[in-house]
Enzyme design. Sequence first.
Site, PDB file in Angstrom:
ATOM      1  CE  LYS A   1      41.269 -24.736  43.502  1.00 51.63           C
ATOM      2  NZ  LYS A   1      39.951 -23.593  43.209  1.00 51.63           N
ATOM      3  CG  ASN A   2      38.038 -23.484  46.510  1.00 52.47           C
ATOM      4  OD1 ASN A   2      38.910 -23.428  46.010  1.00 52.47           O
ATOM      5  ND2 ASN A   2      36.997 -24.103  46.374  1.00 52.47           N
TER       6      ASN A   2
ATOM      7  CB  CYS B   1      36.118 -19.050  33.748  1.00 50.54           C
ATOM      8  SG  CYS B   1      35.452 -20.037  35.160  1.00 50.54           S
TER       9      CYS B   1
ATOM     10  NE  ARG C   1      33.394 -18.573  38.779  1.00 47.06           N
ATOM     11  CZ  ARG C   1      33.846 -19.096  39.014  1.00 47.06           C
ATOM     12  NH1 ARG C   1      34.919 -19.575  38.286  1.00 47.06           N
ATOM     13  NH2 ARG C   1      34.507 -19.256  40.056  1.00 47.06           N
TER      14      ARG C   1
ATOM     15  CG  ASP D   1      34.064 -27.120  43.560  1.00 55.37           C
ATOM     16  OD1 ASP D   1      34.842 -26.369  44.395  1.00 55.37           O
ATOM     17  OD2 ASP D   1      33.348 -26.354  42.878  1.00 55.37           O
TER      18      ASP D   1
ATOM     19  NE  ARG E   1      43.067 -23.015  37.757  1.00 51.90           N
ATOM     20  CZ  ARG E   1      41.197 -22.769  37.911  1.00 51.90           C
ATOM     21  NH1 ARG E   1      40.866 -22.931  36.828  1.00 51.90           N
ATOM     22  NH2 ARG E   1      40.446 -21.723  39.616  1.00 51.90           N
TER      23      ARG E   1
HETATM   24  C1  EPZ Z   1      34.276 -21.009  44.966  1.00 52.14           C
HETATM   25  O1  EPZ Z   1      33.663 -20.224  43.795  1.00 52.14           O
HETATM   26  C2  EPZ Z   1      34.933 -21.903  44.596  1.00 52.14           C
HETATM   27  N1  EPZ Z   1      35.815 -21.120  44.469  1.00 52.14           N
HETATM   28  C3  EPZ Z   1      34.335 -22.789  43.349  1.00 52.14           C
HETATM   29  O2  EPZ Z   1      35.402 -24.037  43.842  1.00 52.14           O
HETATM   30  C4  EPZ Z   1      33.034 -23.398  44.209  1.00 52.14           C
HETATM   31  O3  EPZ Z   1      32.742 -24.338  43.221  1.00 52.14           O
HETATM   32  C5  EPZ Z   1      32.568 -22.665  44.487  1.00 52.14           C
HETATM   33  O4  EPZ Z   1      32.605 -21.729  45.357  1.00 52.14           O
HETATM   34  C6  EPZ Z   1      30.451 -22.902  45.202  1.00 52.14           C
HETATM   35  O5  EPZ Z   1      31.474 -23.825  46.209  1.00 52.14           O
HETATM   36  C7  EPZ Z   1      37.007 -20.898  45.093  1.00 52.14           C
HETATM   37  O6  EPZ Z   1      36.584 -20.532  46.562  1.00 52.14           O
HETATM   38  C8  EPZ Z   1      38.371 -20.655  44.706  1.00 52.14           C
HETATM   39  P1  EPZ Z   1      29.910 -18.846  44.225  1.00 52.14           P
HETATM   40  P2  EPZ Z   1      33.043 -18.841  43.403  1.00 52.14           P
HETATM   41  O7  EPZ Z   1      30.433 -17.315  44.516  1.00 52.14           O
HETATM   42  O8  EPZ Z   1      33.113 -18.430  45.085  1.00 52.14           O
HETATM   43  C9  EPZ Z   1      27.198 -16.498  41.099  1.00 52.14           C
HETATM   44  C10 EPZ Z   1      36.956 -25.283  42.608  1.00 52.14           C
HETATM   45  O9  EPZ Z   1      36.924 -25.837  41.217  1.00 52.14           O
HETATM   46  N2  EPZ Z   1      27.070 -16.022  41.377  1.00 52.14           N
HETATM   47  O10 EPZ Z   1      29.671 -19.356  45.552  1.00 52.14           O
HETATM   48  O11 EPZ Z   1      32.821 -17.785  42.888  1.00 52.14           O
HETATM   49  C11 EPZ Z   1      27.485 -18.020  40.695  1.00 52.14           C
HETATM   50  O12 EPZ Z   1      27.421 -17.178  39.053  1.00 52.14           O
HETATM   51  C12 EPZ Z   1      36.513 -23.787  42.312  1.00 52.14           C
HETATM   52  O13 EPZ Z   1      38.250 -25.308  43.037  1.00 52.14           O
HETATM   53  C13 EPZ Z   1      26.278 -14.945  41.077  1.00 52.14           C
HETATM   54  O14 EPZ Z   1      25.287 -14.629  40.347  1.00 52.14           O
HETATM   55  O15 EPZ Z   1      31.559 -19.485  44.217  1.00 52.14           O
HETATM   56  C14 EPZ Z   1      27.532 -18.855  40.304  1.00 52.14           C
HETATM   57  O16 EPZ Z   1      26.650 -19.605  39.710  1.00 52.14           O
HETATM   58  C15 EPZ Z   1      35.108 -23.663  40.624  1.00 52.14           C
HETATM   59  N3  EPZ Z   1      26.544 -13.380  41.647  1.00 52.14           N
HETATM   60  C16 EPZ Z   1      26.735 -18.703  41.320  1.00 52.14           C
HETATM   61  O17 EPZ Z   1      26.507 -18.023  42.486  1.00 52.14           O
HETATM   62  C17 EPZ Z   1      28.519 -13.029  42.881  1.00 52.14           C
HETATM   63  O18 EPZ Z   1      28.052 -12.271  42.450  1.00 52.14           O
HETATM   64  C18 EPZ Z   1      28.079 -19.724  42.883  1.00 52.14           C
HETATM   65  O19 EPZ Z   1      29.369 -18.815  42.897  1.00 52.14           O
HETATM   66  C19 EPZ Z   1      28.947 -14.523  42.966  1.00 52.14           C
HETATM   67  C20 EPZ Z   1      28.179 -15.536  42.517  1.00 52.14           C
END
Ligand code: EPZ
Length: 419
Positions: free
Chosen positions: A22-23, A116, A121, A305, A397
């Site tokens: 998915k990701n 969320c 996020r 995850d 999802r």
């Molecule tokens: C991706 O989310 C995945 N989703 C998530 O999977 C996964 O948990 C996550 O990466 C970490 O591996 C998809 O790929 C669609 P991040 P993403 O940006 O990109 C902070 C699932 O269950 N952050 O690496 O949103 C954020 O708040 C989902 O399949 C900022 O502060 O993850 C978080 O604490 C859930 N500022 C941390 O970084 C930003 O601009 C990690 O977020 C962006 C992120």
Amino acid sequence: MGRYIIKGGNKLDGKVRINGAKNSCLPIMAASVLNGSLSKIIDVPHLKDVSVMIEILQYLGATVTRTEQMLHIDTTNVKNYEVPEYLMRRMRSSIFLMGPILGRFGKVRVSYPGGCDIGPRPVDLHLKGLRQLGANIVEEHGYIEAEASQLSGAEIHLDYPSVGATENLMMAAVLAKGTTVIQNSAKEPEIVDLQNFLNGMGARIRGAGTETIRIDGVTKLTSVEHTVIPDRIVAGTFLIAGAITGGRVVVQNVIKEHLDAVIAKLREAGCKIILGEDYIILEGINPIKSIDVIRTLPYPGFPTDLQAPMMALMTVSNGITVLTETVFENRFKHVDELRRMGANIKVNGNTAVIEGVKKLNGAFVEAKDLRAGAALILAGLTAEGTTIVEGAHSIERGYEQIEKKLKDIGADIVKVDKH
Ligand code: EPZ
């Protein structure tokens, strides 16, 4: 809202084929906007989030046809550069449409993805990087509008190895003038898959999977065909399902290197794991051994995850586990639900101390987010009596036909759509 009804106690025994990730397919589908041509994407799972992304692409003007596990996307006629609020709200991660739309059209308007279940996020790292590429960004009334007559390459250092920010900036940089270097980039396998898809359409990217990614801007992109990598999180979920029931599960169609951290932890829990070419065999033990410390970290650390599914496993271990969630602020929504089933968990901030119990009891529980829901199904597989997991829509999802796949390997589980 659908629910799963699980009668616990069966040992799982069988083989399950893992679907495409998915990701991986979500950012790849977004990236298909860039080439203004055809993208043939193979091994795309039937998931709610994929359906939402198809709706968004069609709203933008793309034609999308699906046959079985294959998607044909034609973005020749995409001319809309705005993603409406109602679509953005249905899937937070659609924020990574900004990069490809801005990269191709020089303009993009999206609504804030909003918080969320697992945390606020934020998208500050996405916007900071896009500004460094030359975008002029206005954030007001819950909308983000970005404009750039021509994006130009830049040296971007990410404060945190954000997966989404890395993907967004990679996509934005493909058609930029000059070279972009992203430092402290996320190293997840899905980033490598996105690089391979983009290079397949004529982009010039290298370094994905390391902490430095280099993108040389190009002016022409072509059509592309790409097979999505297997879903390491789904594979890990089924391995944990085998472990929690003390059964024997073979997950097929996996890239075992993507599961190194998970395999190490399941071995620490006493499971016997045999690694094949493109499959993994897990034989569980009863009782499961407690794992002293689990910390979620960006790849290649233990994946956030699989934090909830692993916590479910530890609730029936023979000792104490200290589990720390370092990636998201609020990813313990499954704790209260597991407690309803008799789990002994104490939470202090982003750390949970789990003391294993002999048996969980079936109960009525609610899936608060995708992976929390998966954890509750796993808990139901081992609990005494019947467990009802409310909120199937959250689980769908990210898991394609999870009830069928579990039933096929011996679980007593049914999905009820209405009640
Ligand atoms: C991706 O989310 C995945 N989703 C998530 O999977 C996964 O948990 C996550 O990466 C970490 O591996 C998809 O790929 C669609 P991040 P993403 O940006 O990109 C902070 C699932 O269950 N952050 O690496 O949103 C954020 O708040 C989902 O399949 C900022 O502060 O993850 C978080 O604490 C859930 N500022 C941390 O970084 C930003 O601009 C990690 O977020 C962006 C992120």
